[in-house]
Write a protein that holds these residues in place. Sequence first.
Motif, mmCIF file in Angstrom:
data_model
loop_
_atom_site.group_PDB
_atom_site.id
_atom_site.type_symbol
_atom_site.label_atom_id
_atom_site.label_comp_id
_atom_site.label_asym_id
_atom_site.label_seq_id
_atom_site.Cartn_x
_atom_site.Cartn_y
_atom_site.Cartn_z
ATOM 1 N N ILE A 184 0.856 -1.185 0.000
ATOM 2 C CA ILE A 184 0.000 0.000 0.000
ATOM 3 C C ILE A 184 0.889 1.231 0.000
ATOM 4 O O ILE A 184 2.019 1.194 0.496
ATOM 5 C CB ILE A 184 -0.956 0.001 1.224
ATOM 6 N N GLU A 189 -7.795 0.368 4.632
ATOM 7 C CA GLU A 189 -6.401 0.569 5.019
ATOM 8 C C GLU A 189 -6.227 1.744 5.987
ATOM 9 O O GLU A 189 -5.118 2.011 6.445
ATOM 10 C CB GLU A 189 -5.539 0.836 3.774
ATOM 11 N N HIS A 196 -9.537 1.887 -0.873
ATOM 12 C CA HIS A 196 -8.536 1.586 0.154
ATOM 13 C C HIS A 196 -9.010 2.016 1.540
ATOM 14 O O HIS A 196 -8.199 2.162 2.454
ATOM 15 C CB HIS A 196 -7.212 2.280 -0.176
#
Length: 344
Positions: free
Chosen positions: A131, A146, A143
């Motif tokens: 990432i 994340e 994302h």
Amino acid sequence: MAADPFKHGLVLGKFYPPHSGHHHLIRSALRACERVTVEVLASEVESITLQQRVDWLTEDHPTARVVGGMDEAEIDYDSPAAWDAHMAVIESLLDDKVDAVFSSDTYGAELARRLGATWVQVDAGRTGNQISGTAVRADLAGHWHELSPATRAGLAARVVILGAESTGSTTLAEDLAAHFGAPWVPEYGREHTFAREGGLDEPWRPDEFDLIVDRQIVMEEVALRRAPLPLLICDTDVLATALWHERYLGIESLPILARAAAHLPDLYLLTGDEIPWVNDGSRDGEHIRHAMQQRFREVLDAHPTPWAEVRGAPAERVAAAVPLVEAAVARRTSFALPLEQRKA
């Protein structure tokens, strides 16, 4: 128990925004050091403020010393002059000698050499955690998993539905939440209306509106941290509470208006007053509805947040609101290019 191998570790970066790779790096340093300094180096051209990033990382890593500074020097790892400029900022933020530098990227070797420290490379080549800030900025929704709860709360778009009594605000909030698969926050003031001492007939007190604002904001903050995507729908907010204070007490509340100005959403949707009046047992009456609706329009016209009035049947309102919400989310989840990409 063996002593920590390092006394003072350093982690630095833009953290634009902080993501799981950054958190892994910081936790690796915390496990290996007695103390860790995390430096957030930001640029004026970036669209997340330095303070936001410092605050998010402080919440996520309370045992680290998180500090921030503005670093406008060019990113050129082959330029001694660029390195000197960066080091001036980096060293100004340190409160003690560093004996370990933690990074995934190879710039850590030169940074450690300049600080007289050991370079500890974490997740070389990012094979364990693939990432990057670039990837997150390019597709925030993709994302979202994340990001930490603190960062999610800071980056999610907040859309507020408001309107006079019996204009379908709650229905639209529920419908939009269902359409997008997003969470929605109900109106705490409605709950308080039924639970308050003296019931519906007791005159309202100023402190009750302060309580409603406090509870509403807490409910929003909890929901933002749990949001599965960068969107939260809210059935009312602080600004609406300020208007109800004005309605019931006859005067503006400057403290609540100040809190509203500091708590701006990304979009207001005003539900129209053309639908039939429904008395649910808590409402004043249809005779005040149109005047209150006009007051909402006047206040929203003078407000910095974009707004639109949606009318018609529930399906028509959703159809009108969806592109407005999508545009608000797009604005919220778009990032300015970082400094190094502007100069590339």
